[in-house]
Design a protein around this motif. Structure first.
Motif, mmCIF file in Angstrom:
data_model
loop_
_atom_site.group_PDB
_atom_site.id
_atom_site.type_symbol
_atom_site.label_atom_id
_atom_site.label_comp_id
_atom_site.label_asym_id
_atom_site.label_seq_id
_atom_site.Cartn_x
_atom_site.Cartn_y
_atom_site.Cartn_z
ATOM 1 N N PHE A 210 0.854 -1.187 0.084
ATOM 2 C CA PHE A 210 -0.160 0.094 0.169
ATOM 3 C C PHE A 210 0.903 1.556 0.030
ATOM 4 O O PHE A 210 1.992 1.432 0.669
ATOM 5 N N PHE A 211 0.610 2.352 -0.748
ATOM 6 C CA PHE A 211 1.236 3.400 -0.652
ATOM 7 C C PHE A 211 0.018 4.712 -0.416
ATOM 8 O O PHE A 211 -0.945 4.709 -0.704
ATOM 9 N N VAL A 212 0.633 5.466 0.206
ATOM 10 C CA VAL A 212 0.024 6.720 0.515
ATOM 11 C C VAL A 212 0.071 7.799 -0.711
ATOM 12 O O VAL A 212 1.196 8.106 -1.019
ATOM 13 N N LEU A 213 -0.951 8.206 -1.345
ATOM 14 C CA LEU A 213 -0.828 8.949 -2.417
ATOM 15 C C LEU A 213 -1.084 10.639 -2.112
ATOM 16 O O LEU A 213 -0.282 11.339 -2.660
ATOM 17 N N ALA A 214 -1.664 10.980 -1.052
ATOM 18 C CA ALA A 214 -1.842 12.232 -0.474
ATOM 19 C C ALA A 214 -2.608 12.421 0.898
ATOM 20 O O ALA A 214 -3.111 11.177 1.102
ATOM 21 N N ASP A 215 -2.149 13.452 1.611
ATOM 22 C CA ASP A 215 -2.709 13.760 3.039
ATOM 23 C C ASP A 215 -3.724 14.753 2.766
ATOM 24 O O ASP A 215 -3.372 15.769 2.148
ATOM 25 N N ASN A 216 -4.826 14.744 3.217
ATOM 26 C CA ASN A 216 -5.766 15.718 3.124
ATOM 27 C C ASN A 216 -6.150 16.344 4.524
ATOM 28 O O ASN A 216 -6.927 15.733 5.213
ATOM 29 N N LEU A 217 -5.494 17.348 4.942
ATOM 30 C CA LEU A 217 -5.653 17.842 6.315
ATOM 31 C C LEU A 217 -6.502 19.377 6.469
ATOM 32 O O LEU A 217 -6.892 19.924 7.535
ATOM 33 N N ARG A 218 -6.860 20.067 5.200
ATOM 34 C CA ARG A 218 -7.451 21.142 4.952
ATOM 35 C C ARG A 218 -8.957 20.948 5.286
ATOM 36 O O ARG A 218 -9.353 20.878 6.690
ATOM 37 N N THR A 219 -9.615 20.486 4.343
ATOM 38 C CA THR A 219 -11.361 20.312 4.869
ATOM 39 C C THR A 219 -11.446 18.975 4.196
ATOM 40 O O THR A 219 -12.255 19.186 3.195
ATOM 41 N N PRO A 220 -11.219 17.673 4.521
ATOM 42 C CA PRO A 220 -11.199 16.669 3.556
ATOM 43 C C PRO A 220 -12.684 16.238 3.335
ATOM 44 O O PRO A 220 -13.486 16.405 4.077
ATOM 45 N N SER A 221 -13.121 15.885 2.048
ATOM 46 C CA SER A 221 -14.399 15.799 1.783
ATOM 47 C C SER A 221 -14.657 14.245 1.618
ATOM 48 O O SER A 221 -13.917 13.531 1.351
ATOM 49 N N GLY A 222 -15.974 14.078 1.341
ATOM 50 C CA GLY A 222 -16.278 12.842 0.683
ATOM 51 C C GLY A 222 -17.006 11.816 1.890
ATOM 52 O O GLY A 222 -17.341 10.899 1.386
ATOM 53 N N VAL A 223 -16.864 12.404 3.250
ATOM 54 C CA VAL A 223 -17.370 11.300 3.992
ATOM 55 C C VAL A 223 -19.077 11.255 4.051
ATOM 56 O O VAL A 223 -19.203 9.878 4.352
ATOM 57 N N SER A 224 -19.770 12.073 3.450
ATOM 58 C CA SER A 224 -21.010 11.941 3.041
ATOM 59 C C SER A 224 -21.357 10.683 2.312
ATOM 60 O O SER A 224 -22.507 10.022 2.258
#
Length: 473
Positions: free
Chosen positions: A155-169
């Motif tokens: 597995f690789f991390v492609l990106a970290d989202n710490l601003r206002t990560p969306s998509g949880v809905s």
């Protein structure tokens, strides 16, 4: 360079079915010819009724779109998830330690482990945060970590989202849709729940409330308004948490404290889950032309009278150039080797690496340092010569504005498309909540590239979503 045939999450190389998918494979074989088509049609009706849409910026259509939903779930075994969640927790701890340090003593810069210019001259760095101690020392309370898989245990991390990560809905509604569409399939599996996320978000927000907020702090979600592409999610999460959904004009600061306008008079606000970028939060501190924020909000925050989730300045940690140093960050703050690797990344500010990139651009993926949503990127193998020449000029003019990565052979999962079931490339965004504890949702948002051969999973670029099933022991 990582370049090989994609790993299929359902089938072994010899064509046999991998253990986590055996029951699903049997279920699929039992379905009548039109069953999946009917499920897909029903799913579209469900999402249309709920109004789960997003806006595609730059689209000529000028309309909201439904995010395509695939009715075949992605399955992750309990053992695979234990490894992933341990690695995700390590990364999240290190990133919060990094944020605390760069807004205090800046030891990692003094030690020369990260170039000072990368942080101090970065537009995402927020000097107004210097010396500020947020509640529980947490800067990033809500984090989405984009993960890709290239092998059984790779597995690789492609990106970290710490601003206002969306998509949880979408993660939550995908699960709700699958429960309606295939209840009998859930009876054959022990699938870990994701529907606890709103309560865990509420618990996390309450845990970082100011000390004088009492046992029932007042929580709000701050949205830019109905024209934002993620407005559905803002409204959805506020509703699920029992919090008020507010725009900037609904809030005001008086005596260093934040209040919400209500029909019953002003009501004190203790914790704000803000879905507004730093620059627009407070016209008295940041952009004076902002009509989205709340005048005086940042001073109230600095005084400790309100908590902002996530803290201003966290976006420095999801800057794509800083991403290349995350393995270094983990070792510096935790004294541990990273459990999840980064994708190998070229630094265009280095002359020799830039020369390699310009020569091999047809094989590589180019991303803007502050880009998101699949915008401002070039996938070399799927691009035209004109587009590659355009990006060569951009890199030559602003080498610091881009990172470059090899084209990964992202894993594939069975996906229902027009011609039946076919493998399509996927990634995964697990969601992490950080407050009095670290809570990792058992699953996350699986995004799927619906076009054959495409590696771009973003909904804004034609991708869809799947329900993600983490199996319980």
């Amino acid at each position: 360079m990582i370049d090989k045939s994609p790993f299929d999450e359902m089938y072994n190389a010899d064509g046999s079915v991998r253990d986590p998918y055996i029951v699903l494979d049997q279920w699929l074989k039992e379905q009548p010819a039109q069953a999946l088509s009917l499920m897909a049609s029903d799913a579209e009706s469900i999402f249309r009724k709920l109004g789960i849409t997003f806006a595609v910026y730059g689209s000529n259509e000028g309309v909201e779109k439904l995010i395509p939903f695939d009715v075949i779930p992605r399955i992750i075994s309990a053992q695979e998830w234990r490894k992933l969640s341990k690695a995700i927790e390590q990364r999240v701890r290190a990133l919060n330690a990094f944020l605390y340090d760069i807004y205090h003593r800046q030891e990692i810069l003094k030690a020369g482990r990260i170039p000072e210019s990368l942080i101090l001259q970065n537009s995402a760095f927020c000097p107004e945060m210097m010396g500020l101690d947020p509640a529980r020392g947490v800067y990033a309370h809500i984090i989405g970590v984009d993960i890709v898989r290239v092998g059984p245990d790779e597995f690789f991390v492609l990106a970290d989202n710490l601003r206002t990560p969306s998509g949880v809905s979408y993660m939550l509604e995908d699960r709700e849709a699958m429960l309606q569409l295939a209840p009998e399939l859930f009876q054959r599996f022990k699938v870990a729940p994701v529907e606890t996320y709103p309560e865990n978000l509420r618990r996390t927000m309450k845990s970082v409330a100011p000390p004088n907020a009492g046992n029932s702090p007042n929580l709000v979600v701050l949205t830019p308004g109905i024209h934002n592409s993620a407005y559905f999610e803002h409204s959805f999460l506020a509703d699920q948490m029992g919090a008020e959904l507010c725009e900037g004009q609904d809030l005001f600061v008086d005596g260093g404290k934040v209040f919400m306008r209500t029909t019953m008079g002003p009501e004190r606000v203790d914790v704000i889950y803000r879905r507004i970028d730093d620059d627009f939060l407070d016209p008295l501190t940041f952009r004076p032309d902002s009509m989205l924020g709340v005048p005086g909000l940042f001073d109230a925050y600095r005084a400790g009278h309100v908590t902002l989730v996530n803290a201003p300045g966290t976006s420095i940690a999801d800057d794509k150039a800083v991403y290349t140093y995350v393995p270094e960050i983990i070792e510096f703050y935790l004294g541990e080797k990273p459990l999840l690797k980064n994708v190998p990344t070229y630094n265009c500010t280095d002359a020799s690496q830039r020369a390699y990139v310009l020569e091999h651009i047809a094989e590589l993926v180019i991303k803007e340092v502050h880009g998101s949503g699949g915008y401002g990127m070039l996938v070399g193998p799927a691009s035209t010569k004109a587009r590659r020449d355009e990006f060569k000029k951009k890199i030559a003019a602003r080498p610091d504005n881009y990172i470059v990565q090899p084209t990964l052979a992202l894993s594939t999962c069975p996906t229902f498309v027009e011609k039946g079931i076919a493998p399509r490339h996927v990634d995964l965004r697990p969601y992490v909540l950080v407050g009095d504890d670290i809570r990792i949702t058992l699953g996350g948002l699986t995004r799927v590239a619906l076009k054959k051969g495409s590696l771009v999973v973003n909904s804004s670029q034609g991708g869809g979503t799947k329900d993600t099933w983490v199996l319980e022991d």
